[in-house]
Design an enzyme around this catalytic site. Structure first.
Site: not given
Length: 450
Positions: A327, A82, A323
């Protein structure tokens, strides 16, 4: 210009350590027996009969008492760190801390950041950041197309010179067959692997879970498995035609397995990965509308899950990848259809698969270790091995430890793990990456008396 090394190690110093009387399991080195293992200056310097090596001054000793298992540390070829632009979800420091806690010595980060990783200056910046902040070695896959827009190729040769392991538009497919063909032609010239997120958006558009009986019962728009499998078949054919190298990301269904098997039977240069959640969970787990169960590709049927397990066992699927997709809490605490797709997985990958597949006898432990380290060779990296002279990329595991995922919080900045709250077996106690101590669980080492 000589290419730079593709992995950016973290800043930690080399370890000096004695692991006494541990079960050493390395399927590639054909080892599964008890040993003393000495690490000096970050390298494995001795393998000896158990309880025969003495600790050296200024070197820590950990006693395994024959109960702890030492394996080559894992490599995850598919994570989302991120950075840049989405650090409220994860950053290089927190993401690699989570990786180390899960027994990973290295990870490969995806480019769907903000801005997108599609230029050499940004790649250099991220590699420098990893060298300062990372707990484990980090490699990067810059984008295939600028801005992930599918319209213009990135400067792949320049990115390779700056250490790109390959290229991916992960998060989006390369929708145009013509554009992917150009990328494959370019890839033949500059090297690297094209890692492909396989999805036909004209088939998946608007869907939030697998299309089938459960989506109908819940009244949620579904994504058909052909949205993935038809793209796998198309891109395998293109790879074969261009004699180019592709890697299929996060396979989720039996039809995709069939397409990969057919490509391998024709000796096409293809490989594939599968996630722990697709190996262990199904669309039935979505019935509770828990947004941690919403991921892309979606969880499919038990028939698909069993096909993925068999493909992993047979080698049609080459490796496990998490993966890892963090969030923020507020992003996931919305109605199911509105929530972003993705689950974290670095901290639970080994334990979840050990609990769900190894303990019931579905696969054996050696195969799991092999598949969790196999991603290295797929991206032309050295595979961790336990032998004298090798860098110490090691994970020390208590296979008998019982724990509840997330009960003491997470190393990751995000908590959207699909295995949260589940009782698991097998706990990583210590991880060495490139010879440096990357993770150590004082609490768990104390519990085993080490």
């Amino acid at each position: 210009m000589t290419p730079v090394h593709p992995l950016s190690p973290g800043p930690a110093s080399a370890a000096d350590l004695l692991l006494r009387d541990v079960r050493v399991l390395d399927p590639r080195a054909h080892i599964d027996t008890r040993h003393d293992v000495r690490v000096r200056a970050g390298r494995i310097t001795e393998l000896a009969h158990p309880a025969t090596l003495a600790a050296e001054p200024d070197s820590e000793a950990i006693d395994g008492d024959g109960r702890l298992t030492l394996v080559p540390a894992f490599l995850d070829p598919h994570v989302h760190l991120r950075t840049p632009g989405q650090e409220h979800k994860e950053d290089i420091e927190s993401g690699t801390r989570a990786a180390a806690a899960g027994g990973f010595a290295a990870v490969i980060a995806m480019p769907n950041t903000d801005p997108v990783l599609d230029s050499a200056p940004l790649l250099r910046s991220l590699r420098d950041a990893a060298a300062r902040e990372a707990h484990v070695a980090v490699g990067f896959l810059p984008a295939i197309t600028r801005g992930l827009a599918g319209e213009q190729l990135t400067e792949m040769a320049e990115l390779r010179q700056q250490g790109a392991l390959g290229f991916s538009d992960d998060g989006k497919p390369v929708q145009s067959a013509g554009m992917l063909r150009k990328a494959l032609q370019y890839q033949r010239l500059c090297g690297g692997v094209l890692a492909l997120h396989e999805e036909d958006p004209t088939l998946s558009r608007g869907g939030a879970m697998n299309e089938g009986a459960v989506s109908v019962a819940l009244g949620i728009a579904g994504i058909p498995t052909v949205a993935e499998s038809t793209m796998v078949a198309r891109d395998a054919a293109l790879a074969g035609y261009e004699d180019a190298r592709v890697h299929f990301q996060h396979l989720s269904c039996a039809a995709s397995v069939d397409a990969v098997a057919a490509a391998k039977a024709r000796s096409y240069q293809v490989s594939a990965e599968v996630t722990p959640h697709h190996l262990l969970l199904t669309e039935e787990d979505v019935r509770g509308m828990d947004t941690r169960m919403k991921m892309h590709p979606p969880l499919t049927t038990d028939t698909d899950r069993r096909a993925l397990i068999e493909a992993l066992r047979a080698g049609t699927i080459d490796c496990v990848a998490t993966d890892h997709a963090p969030h923020a809490r507020d992003e996931k605490e919305v109605p199911f259809e509105q929530a972003p797709m993705g689950t974290t997985g670095l901290e639970t990958a080994f334990s979840a698969l050990y609990t769900g597949l190894v303990l019931p006898g579905v696969i054996d432990l050696a195969l799991l270790v092999e598949r969790m380290t196999a991603g290295a060779a797929l991206f032309e990296l050295a595979t961790p091995v336990i032998e004298v002279g090798a860098p110490a990329d090691l994970a020390l595991i208590d296979l008998d430890a019982e724990w509840v995922a997330g009960e003491h919080g997470w190393q990751s900045r995000s908590a959207n793990c699909c295995f949260a709250g589940r009782a698991l077996r097998g706990r990583v106690l210590l991880t060495l990456s490139a010879g440096a101590l990357a993770y150590r669980s004082e609490r768990d080492l104390a519990l085993v008396g080490a």
